[in-house]
Design a protein around this motif. Structure first.
Motif, PDB file in Angstrom:
ATOM      1  N   PHE A 420     -32.032 -19.890 -43.229  1.00 54.84           N
ATOM      2  CA  PHE A 420     -31.295 -20.501 -41.132  1.00 54.84           C
ATOM      3  C   PHE A 420     -30.582 -19.502 -40.762  1.00 54.84           C
ATOM      4  N   SER A 421     -30.616 -19.104 -39.364  1.00 50.44           N
ATOM      5  CA  SER A 421     -29.995 -18.415 -38.327  1.00 50.44           C
ATOM      6  C   SER A 421     -29.016 -18.842 -37.794  1.00 50.44           C
ATOM      7  N   ASP A 422     -27.941 -18.585 -38.383  1.00 52.18           N
ATOM      8  CA  ASP A 422     -26.682 -18.868 -37.374  1.00 52.18           C
ATOM      9  C   ASP A 422     -26.626 -20.916 -37.063  1.00 52.18           C
ATOM     10  N   GLY A 423     -26.806 -20.983 -38.335  1.00 54.06           N
ATOM     11  CA  GLY A 423     -26.583 -22.746 -38.243  1.00 54.06           C
ATOM     12  C   GLY A 423     -28.084 -23.388 -37.801  1.00 54.06           C
ATOM     13  N   THR A 424     -29.469 -22.324 -37.768  1.00 58.07           N
ATOM     14  CA  THR A 424     -30.474 -23.479 -37.132  1.00 58.07           C
ATOM     15  C   THR A 424     -31.163 -22.986 -37.568  1.00 58.07           C
ATOM     16  N   GLY A 509     -39.222 -15.068 -40.118  1.00 61.07           N
ATOM     17  CA  GLY A 509     -38.090 -14.050 -39.736  1.00 61.07           C
ATOM     18  C   GLY A 509     -37.115 -14.610 -39.816  1.00 61.07           C
ATOM     19  N   TYR A 510     -36.006 -13.719 -38.839  1.00 61.25           N
ATOM     20  CA  TYR A 510     -34.395 -14.385 -38.620  1.00 61.25           C
ATOM     21  C   TYR A 510     -34.132 -13.806 -37.297  1.00 61.25           C
ATOM     22  N   LEU A 511     -33.068 -14.925 -36.356  1.00 57.41           N
ATOM     23  CA  LEU A 511     -32.272 -14.454 -35.780  1.00 57.41           C
ATOM     24  C   LEU A 511     -32.076 -12.467 -35.633  1.00 57.41           C
TER      25      LEU A 511
END
Length: 707
Positions: A420-424, A509-511
């Motif tokens: 999850f990144s920023d809820g996504t 990966g991630y934001l």
């Protein structure tokens, strides 16, 4: 790098005006058709044909010679001159003529060469060979049924066509960068600091308990979880479950870890691992994928292996396409579990069930009623329902409908890593032969495999890989789950373009949510296992994708690593990690042998932005972190040089004696395929199967740890 306006990451939305049949997408990553003349292997045999049968007989006193180089990125043309420097060149043969293919092992990994017919059946093969610099030869008389040559352990990237005659054909190529030298645009420069190296073999996951800082948990594929704190990796593992693992081949092992949202109070954590076949797993299947709950000591310093509570067991037909990522939702507190399609090339072999799409036989990715494979699941580990060791969230999409209640989203091949990144929720779904993709995962969505690979229509088998259909459904029939639509990825890229390697497997990966590298802020930063270049140095690539303003694919640029000679990370990228301060980490291994060359690197601003120029940099927790040097491995009598030049002694067993590797037995006299591994299974991403010395030809049971 093209910088579009920032937007909240969102999935491609349904367009009710779309027709059910849609052509392959047209964009920078989409194949374009170019009518070209096949390159010919014109040799003395062909020249002899010009002077009559006597000339042919004279020419055939020796087989026609073809030379190739072999590495994970693809076959490299050497001889004749018409195929020199081409990647996976088409071999133009004459029926009835004798040929000899001699190939050289470029990268020291397990490769062989096999000749296939149009149905994908093996006509002739060599044994798997993993000695770097060694050569191998296969001789044969050309027959028109021959359609393809491949490396069986790495068929997704090492495959080329065989053609007969001089007819004009349609070839599929992909666009490269504007200057023709690089597919991706140039992205920002970053720097890496090495957090740990020299102990791990193949680090696959990275986590930090909720609310903690400066203490990192690192999952090693061979069965241990280690804690990095106070500037170094602890000598003893936090937990060791190696005794619970099946013999590691393919892509099996200890694959994922997640901490309960209330870990600070209940000390519960969860592991995904590959176990020997358990009750309910068919005899012909490879193993059982297990999800279990464990508890740590009151002070959180060690995990109790005897506290195991089995949550879920999923039979797996092959040793590939296991996925393995597990992660708790930040808002709902439920556990998300990524399951691959079970392995087998093209989602059509043993263990794959029938689905709605008649053009492609079988498909766990498109099935939601018979098994849990090819899907992302969502469960409640804090409750139990019936005879299950977990509960089902009431709003899971198939509750009360035709389908398994655990299902959250489906249509995946091998969703290797997710987070999850920023809820996504993002996942990297590793492709078959042509394309890699990153998806934004949403409830009740179908991501297309094996109808499509990325945005491209897919057809199983060698012929389908060479000539995929131009049209395929964009949604299901109206009588199947209401005609749900197939969802496009947000990021896609090919394995090769215009003969140049682009990538091989998306590693997640991630934001990037920090402001210390402004050019990356808001981008999705991810890794690819290895750029398919002809080089003996591992070339894991760091990439950054800028969210699109509309529903199109995101722009992708390649990052340059300032403190390595190559600009790459300096290792094969296995996964990405993130701490609770949103710093990103790269998990690598320096070679695909059994040596302890695993490493973890932190992404930091380049020197031009104030990073330490030389020597040790101060890590966020006050520990010493060293700038990452270019990875290279050189075996010596004293041991093996790992990342950054560290020399590691021969790995030893728990009693201090040298550790030995258990060689896999050959299934028959020719194949070199280890017991329990199907040569037709197809690679999960064609590369993890070789890690930790676990090539298909020589599976190694790894245990113990360097003292």
């Amino acid at each position: 790098m093209s910088r579009r306006g920032r937007s909240t990451p969102s999935q491609h939305r349904d367009d009710p005006t779309d027709d059910n049949e849609t052509p392959m997408r047209t964009n920078a990553a989409t194949a374009r058709h170019a009518t070209t003349r096949r390159r010919f292997l014109r040799t003395s045999a062909a020249a002899g044909a010009l002077v009559g049968s006597g000339g042919i007989a004279a020419a055939q006193s020796q087989p026609t010679e073809i030379r190739l180089g072999g590495e994970i990125g693809g076959w490299k043309g050497r001889k004749p001159e018409s195929i020199a420097d081409e990647s996976n060149p088409t071999l133009q043969l004459d029926a009835g003529v004798d040929y000899r293919i001699t190939w050289k092992n470029i990268d020291g990994q397990g490769h062989n060469i096999a000749l296939l017919d149009g149905k994908g059946e093996v006509l002739k093969r060599t044994e798997v060979m993993n000695e770097q610099g060694a050569t191998q030869t296969i001789e044969f008389t050309a027959r028109e049924e021959m359609a393809e040559y491949i490396c069986e352990p790495h068929r997704s990237s090492m495959h080329g066509s065989i053609a007969f005659g001089e007819e004009t054909v349609t070839q599929t190529t992909t666009e490269s960068g504007d200057d023709g030298s690089s597919y991706f645009g140039d992205g920002p420069t970053v720097r890496t600091e090495t957090v740990t190296e020299g102990t791990l073999t193949a680090p696959l996951d990275f986590g930090v308990p909720p609310g903690e800082s400066g203490r990192y948990f690192i999952v090693d594929r061979i069965g241990q979880v280690y804690v990095h704190e106070s500037g170094s990796l602890n000598d003893e593992p936090f937990i060791d479950v190696s005794d619970k693992l099946t013999e590691i081949t393919g892509e099996m092992g200890l694959l994922g870890m997640a901490f309960h949202p209330d870990y600070g109070e209940n000390r519960k954590f969860y592991l995904r691992y590959s176990a020997p076949s358990r009750e309910g797993t068919p005899d012909e299947f490879s193993h059982t994928e297990v999800l279990s709950e464990f508890e740590a000591s009151e002070d959180g310093s060690t995990g109790n292996v005897d506290s195991e509570r089995t949550i879920m067991e999923v039979p797996s037909p092959y040793d590939t396409h296991n996925a393995g990522a597990i992660v708790f939702g930040p808002d709902d507190g439920y556990l998300y579990v990524a399951m691959g399609d079970g392995g087998g090339a093209h989602d059509t072999d043993l263990g794959h069930v029938s689905d709605w799409y008649d053009r492609n036989e079988g498909g766990n990715g498109q099935d939601v009623t018979e098994n849990l494979l090819g899907s992302i699941l969502r469960i409640d580990v804090d409750s139990q329902e019936g005879d299950k060791a977990y509960g089902i969230p009431d709003d899971n999409p198939l509750v009360g409908k035709d389908g398994l209640n655990e299902q959250f989203a489906w249509g995946f091949r091998n969703p290797w890593r997710m987070g999850f990144s920023d809820g996504t929720l993002f996942t990297s779904d590793v492709g078959q032969n042509g394309f890699e993709e990153i998806d934004i995962v949403e409830k009740d969505k179908n991501y297309g495999w094996n109808v499509r690979e990325g945005t491209h229509c897919f057809k199983p088998g060698p012929e389908g890989s060479r000539n995929p259909p131009e049209n395929c459904p964009s949604k299901l029939p109206s009588d199947v789950r209401g005609g749900e639509r197939l969802i496009d990825p947000v990021i896609e890229y090919p394995h090769s373009a215009d003969g140049q390697g682009v990538g091989s497997a998306a590693m997640g990966g991630y934001l990037y949510q920090r402001d210390d590298i402004p050019e990356l802020q808001g981008d999705y930063v991810f890794g690819d296992f290895r750029k398919s270049k002809e080089t003996e140095t591992p070339t894991g690539s760091l990439l950054a994708a800028t969210p699109a303003e509309d529903d199109g694919l995101w722009d992708v640029a390649e990052l340059s690593v300032e403190n390595t000679d190559s600009g790459f990370v300096g290792g094969y990228i296995l996964a990405m990690g993130r701490d609770n301060d949103d710093r990103l980490y790269v998990l690598t291994t320096a070679n695909t042998g059994s040596e302890a060359t695993g490493a973890v690197h932190r992404i930091v601003p380049p020197q031009s932005q104030g990073a330490t120029a030389t020597g040790n940099a101060t890590a966020p927790n006050g520990s010493a972190a060293t700038p990452n040097a270019t990875a290279a491995t050189n075996t010596t009598a004293a041991g093996t040089t790992g990342v950054g030049g560290r020399t590691d002694a021969t790995p030893s067993s728990t009693d201090g004696s040298p550790r030995t590797a258990t060689e896999g037995t050959q299934a028959d006299g020719e194949s070199g395929v280890s017991a329990g591994t199907s040569s037709d299974s197809g690679p999960g991403f064609g590369v993890l199967a070789a890690l930790s010395g676990l090539t298909i030809g020589a599976a190694r049971l790894l245990s113990g740890r360097e003292e």
